[in-house]
Design a protein around this motif. Structure first.
Motif, PDB file in Angstrom:
ATOM      1  N   LEU A 124      66.912  30.767  26.054  1.00  9.72           N
ATOM      2  CA  LEU A 124      68.027  29.819  26.171  1.00  9.72           C
ATOM      3  C   LEU A 124      67.917  28.985  27.434  1.00  9.72           C
ATOM      4  O   LEU A 124      68.029  27.754  27.408  1.00  9.72           O
ATOM      5  CB  LEU A 124      69.356  30.584  26.197  1.00  9.72           C
ATOM      6  N   GLY A 125      67.667  29.674  28.553  1.00  4.96           N
ATOM      7  CA  GLY A 125      67.593  28.991  29.842  1.00  4.96           C
ATOM      8  C   GLY A 125      66.539  27.908  29.834  1.00  4.96           C
ATOM      9  O   GLY A 125      66.802  26.751  30.187  1.00  4.96           O
ATOM     10  N   GLN A 126      65.358  28.284  29.371  1.00  5.27           N
ATOM     11  CA  GLN A 126      64.242  27.340  29.377  1.00  5.27           C
ATOM     12  C   GLN A 126      64.541  26.168  28.441  1.00  5.27           C
ATOM     13  O   GLN A 126      64.313  25.004  28.783  1.00  5.27           O
ATOM     14  CB  GLN A 126      62.976  28.061  28.924  1.00  5.27           C
ATOM     15  N   THR A 127      65.060  26.486  27.261  1.00  7.17           N
ATOM     16  CA  THR A 127      65.320  25.442  26.269  1.00  7.17           C
ATOM     17  C   THR A 127      66.371  24.454  26.775  1.00  7.17           C
ATOM     18  O   THR A 127      66.180  23.238  26.706  1.00  7.17           O
ATOM     19  CB  THR A 127      65.807  26.072  24.950  1.00  7.17           C
ATOM     20  N   ILE A 128      67.468  25.002  27.307  1.00  3.78           N
ATOM     21  CA  ILE A 128      68.531  24.104  27.787  1.00  3.78           C
ATOM     22  C   ILE A 128      68.018  23.230  28.929  1.00  3.78           C
ATOM     23  O   ILE A 128      68.206  22.014  28.938  1.00  3.78           O
ATOM     24  CB  ILE A 128      69.772  24.922  28.231  1.00  3.78           C
ATOM     25  N   GLY A 129      67.310  23.844  29.868  1.00  2.00           N
ATOM     26  CA  GLY A 129      66.770  23.084  31.005  1.00  2.00           C
ATOM     27  C   GLY A 129      65.879  21.955  30.535  1.00  2.00           C
ATOM     28  O   GLY A 129      66.054  20.791  30.933  1.00  2.00           O
ATOM     29  N   ASN A 130      64.939  22.269  29.656  1.00  2.00           N
ATOM     30  CA  ASN A 130      64.006  21.246  29.190  1.00  2.00           C
ATOM     31  C   ASN A 130      64.703  20.168  28.373  1.00  2.00           C
ATOM     32  O   ASN A 130      64.339  18.988  28.444  1.00  2.00           O
ATOM     33  CB  ASN A 130      62.904  21.888  28.333  1.00  2.00           C
ATOM     34  N   THR A 131      65.712  20.576  27.595  1.00  2.00           N
ATOM     35  CA  THR A 131      66.405  19.590  26.759  1.00  2.00           C
ATOM     36  C   THR A 131      67.165  18.598  27.626  1.00  2.00           C
ATOM     37  O   THR A 131      67.127  17.385  27.368  1.00  2.00           O
ATOM     38  CB  THR A 131      67.382  20.294  25.797  1.00  2.00           C
ATOM     39  N   VAL A 132      67.831  19.119  28.652  1.00  2.00           N
ATOM     40  CA  VAL A 132      68.569  18.212  29.542  1.00  2.00           C
ATOM     41  C   VAL A 132      67.611  17.216  30.181  1.00  2.00           C
ATOM     42  O   VAL A 132      67.865  16.003  30.208  1.00  2.00           O
ATOM     43  CB  VAL A 132      69.335  19.020  30.624  1.00  2.00           C
ATOM     44  N   THR A 133      66.475  17.708  30.668  1.00  2.00           N
ATOM     45  CA  THR A 133      65.494  16.814  31.279  1.00  2.00           C
ATOM     46  C   THR A 133      65.018  15.769  30.270  1.00  2.00           C
ATOM     47  O   THR A 133      64.931  14.577  30.579  1.00  2.00           O
ATOM     48  CB  THR A 133      64.284  17.614  31.781  1.00  2.00           C
ATOM     49  N   ALA A 134      64.713  16.222  29.064  1.00  2.00           N
ATOM     50  CA  ALA A 134      64.217  15.293  28.042  1.00  2.00           C
ATOM     51  C   ALA A 134      65.259  14.239  27.711  1.00  2.00           C
ATOM     52  O   ALA A 134      64.945  13.049  27.568  1.00  2.00           O
ATOM     53  CB  ALA A 134      63.829  16.064  26.785  1.00  2.00           C
ATOM     54  N   LEU A 135      66.529  14.661  27.600  1.00  2.00           N
ATOM     55  CA  LEU A 135      67.596  13.712  27.281  1.00  2.00           C
ATOM     56  C   LEU A 135      67.755  12.661  28.387  1.00  2.00           C
ATOM     57  O   LEU A 135      67.870  11.469  28.115  1.00  2.00           O
ATOM     58  CB  LEU A 135      68.925  14.445  27.077  1.00  2.00           C
ATOM     59  N   LEU A 136      67.732  13.135  29.628  1.00  2.00           N
ATOM     60  CA  LEU A 136      67.870  12.196  30.751  1.00  2.00           C
ATOM     61  C   LEU A 136      66.703  11.216  30.773  1.00  2.00           C
ATOM     62  O   LEU A 136      66.878  10.023  30.994  1.00  2.00           O
ATOM     63  CB  LEU A 136      67.951  12.959  32.080  1.00  2.00           C
ATOM     64  N   THR A 137      65.505  11.719  30.521  1.00  2.00           N
ATOM     65  CA  THR A 137      64.332  10.843  30.507  1.00  2.00           C
ATOM     66  C   THR A 137      64.465   9.807  29.396  1.00  2.00           C
ATOM     67  O   THR A 137      64.233   8.614  29.618  1.00  2.00           O
ATOM     68  CB  THR A 137      63.053  11.663  30.295  1.00  2.00           C
ATOM     69  N   ALA A 138      64.849  10.270  28.202  1.00  2.00           N
ATOM     70  CA  ALA A 138      64.989   9.344  27.075  1.00  2.00           C
ATOM     71  C   ALA A 138      66.029   8.276  27.388  1.00  2.00           C
ATOM     72  O   ALA A 138      65.825   7.086  27.151  1.00  2.00           O
ATOM     73  CB  ALA A 138      65.380  10.109  25.817  1.00  2.00           C
ATOM     74  N   PHE A 139      67.141   8.704  27.988  1.00  2.00           N
ATOM     75  CA  PHE A 139      68.202   7.762  28.351  1.00  2.00           C
ATOM     76  C   PHE A 139      67.674   6.713  29.332  1.00  2.00           C
ATOM     77  O   PHE A 139      67.890   5.512  29.159  1.00  2.00           O
ATOM     78  CB  PHE A 139      69.371   8.535  28.969  1.00  2.00           C
ATOM     79  N   ALA A 140      66.933   7.184  30.325  1.00  2.00           N
ATOM     80  CA  ALA A 140      66.393   6.265  31.329  1.00  2.00           C
ATOM     81  C   ALA A 140      65.416   5.288  30.691  1.00  2.00           C
ATOM     82  O   ALA A 140      65.457   4.076  30.949  1.00  2.00           O
ATOM     83  CB  ALA A 140      65.712   7.045  32.443  1.00  2.00           C
ATOM     84  N   VAL A 141      64.539   5.805  29.821  1.00  2.00           N
ATOM     85  CA  VAL A 141      63.531   4.939  29.200  1.00  2.00           C
ATOM     86  C   VAL A 141      64.207   3.865  28.350  1.00  2.00           C
ATOM     87  O   VAL A 141      63.888   2.677  28.448  1.00  2.00           O
ATOM     88  CB  VAL A 141      62.548   5.770  28.353  1.00  2.00           C
ATOM     89  N   ILE A 142      65.186   4.277  27.545  1.00  2.00           N
ATOM     90  CA  ILE A 142      65.889   3.306  26.696  1.00  2.00           C
ATOM     91  C   ILE A 142      66.574   2.243  27.556  1.00  2.00           C
ATOM     92  O   ILE A 142      66.462   1.043  27.317  1.00  2.00           O
ATOM     93  CB  ILE A 142      66.942   4.023  25.817  1.00  2.00           C
ATOM     94  N   THR A 143      67.273   2.707  28.604  1.00  2.00           N
ATOM     95  CA  THR A 143      67.997   1.765  29.462  1.00  2.00           C
ATOM     96  C   THR A 143      67.050   0.780  30.128  1.00  2.00           C
ATOM     97  O   THR A 143      67.295  -0.424  30.155  1.00  2.00           O
ATOM     98  CB  THR A 143      68.791   2.536  30.535  1.00  2.00           C
ATOM     99  N   ILE A 144      65.935   1.291  30.647  1.00  2.00           N
ATOM    100  CA  ILE A 144      65.002   0.410  31.348  1.00  2.00           C
ATOM    101  C   ILE A 144      64.387  -0.591  30.379  1.00  2.00           C
ATOM    102  O   ILE A 144      64.341  -1.795  30.648  1.00  2.00           O
ATOM    103  CB  ILE A 144      63.911   1.239  32.060  1.00  2.00           C
ATOM    104  N   LEU A 145      63.932  -0.098  29.220  1.00  2.00           N
ATOM    105  CA  LEU A 145      63.287  -0.996  28.258  1.00  2.00           C
ATOM    106  C   LEU A 145      64.238  -2.097  27.807  1.00  2.00           C
ATOM    107  O   LEU A 145      63.896  -3.282  27.811  1.00  2.00           O
ATOM    108  CB  LEU A 145      62.801  -0.214  27.035  1.00  2.00           C
ATOM    109  N   ILE A 146      65.463  -1.703  27.448  1.00  2.00           N
ATOM    110  CA  ILE A 146      66.399  -2.717  26.944  1.00  2.00           C
ATOM    111  C   ILE A 146      66.862  -3.625  28.081  1.00  2.00           C
ATOM    112  O   ILE A 146      67.050  -4.825  27.899  1.00  2.00           O
ATOM    113  CB  ILE A 146      67.574  -2.047  26.203  1.00  2.00           C
ATOM    114  N   GLY A 147      67.006  -3.060  29.281  1.00  2.00           N
ATOM    115  CA  GLY A 147      67.341  -3.888  30.445  1.00  2.00           C
ATOM    116  C   GLY A 147      66.279  -4.947  30.698  1.00  2.00           C
ATOM    117  O   GLY A 147      66.583  -6.107  30.955  1.00  2.00           O
TER     118      GLY A 147
END
Lengths: 158, 115
Positions: A124-147
């Motif tokens: 659980l710990g590993q999965t949640i940690g990695n998912t949060v990181t992945a979500l933040l990265t995806a959010f940043a990538v989308i924002t930067i690309l569309i910006g």
């Protein structure tokens, strides 16, 4: 030109493109002088107090130099504007859940496959940690690309 | 009118005004105008304009080729004079026609809606 006007004008032009600075500075200065003179009218020009009050009034009417500067630069003051907002929201709505699901699946599979003895807590710990990181990265990538896309779409500010 | 209505009215009035300032400036600049003279001309004509939106607007219209600007240094104080260009005059004429159309339409609409 008084020190007050000078400071005001400097503040307006500070963030403008270099090639237009002098011209805009000269124009605003002339305008401020015009406005002050018109308001002073026939009043005794030697009464410095009155001149200073009027000058202050005029500058206050022109408002925050940063705002005036923005009007002059006409550059977009946002990262994601109304034109890109729908696609931005659309991307977030589809990409983020997909990223979340994929990351969770991948983590669970990898964890189970590579760990001899599976502990639910560690998984659980590993999965949640990695998912949060992945979500933040995806959010940043989308924002930067569309910006970035937003800036190209306008073909540069006119 | 209560406070909310006044607030809404102020917003709509501002929108309406914003759309007319460009047109009014083009019309007024058929004669060469410097920033402050244009401001007073518009104000005297009953078109309330704010200085901090008018001056940047003039530069934008210059960039769009609707106005030309020239520094006049012959007077005591150098001033930048704006004059409408041929294409600016065309745009102004087209806007004027649209304005008259709109006026007719609104008058019609108003009459229709009045019992």
């Amino acid at each position: 030109m008084s020190a007050l006007t000078e400071t005001y004008v400097d503040n307006v032009i500070a963030h403008l493109p270099e090639k237009s600075r002098d011209d805009i500075a000269a124009e605003i200065t002339a305008t401020i002088t015009d406005m002050v003179e018109d308001r002073l009218g026939e009043a005794d020009p030697s009464s410095d107090d009155r001149a200073a009050t009027v000058e202050r009034e005029v500058l206050e009417e022109l408002g925050d130099p940063a705002l005036l500067s923005r009007e002059y630069s006409n550059a977009p003051q946002f990262l994601i504007g109304p034109k890109s907002y729908p696609i931005f929201i659309w991307s977030l709505r589809w990409v983020l859940p997909a990223v979340a699901v994929l990351t969770i699946l991948a983590n669970v599979v990898v964890h189970i496959a590579t760990t001899p003895e599976v502990h639910l807590g560690a998984l659980l710990g590993q999965t949640i940690g990695n998912t949060v990181t992945a979500l933040l990265t995806a959010f940043a990538v989308i924002t930067i690309l569309i910006g970035l896309g937003e800036r190209n779409m306008d073909g540069g500010a006119t | 009118m209560n406070e909310d209505e006044e607030q809404a009215l102020a917003t709509h009035e501002q929108e309406l005004r914003r759309g007319t300032v460009v047109f009014a400036s083009l019309v007024a600049c058929r004669r060469p105008q410097y920033g402050y003279s244009l401001l007073t001309t518009l104000t005297e004509a009953g078109i309330a304009t704010e200085a901090n939106t008018l001056y940047p607007l003039l530069r934008r219209l210059e960039k769009q080729g609707l106005l030309t600007a020239e520094w006049n240094t012959e007077q005591a104080r150098p001033r930048k004079y704006y004059t409408v260009t041929d294409s600016g005059a065309e745009v102004a004429a087209a806007l004027h026609a649209r304005w008259l159309d709109l006026n007719t339409s609104i008058t019609e609409l108003w009459k229709d809606g009045t019992p």
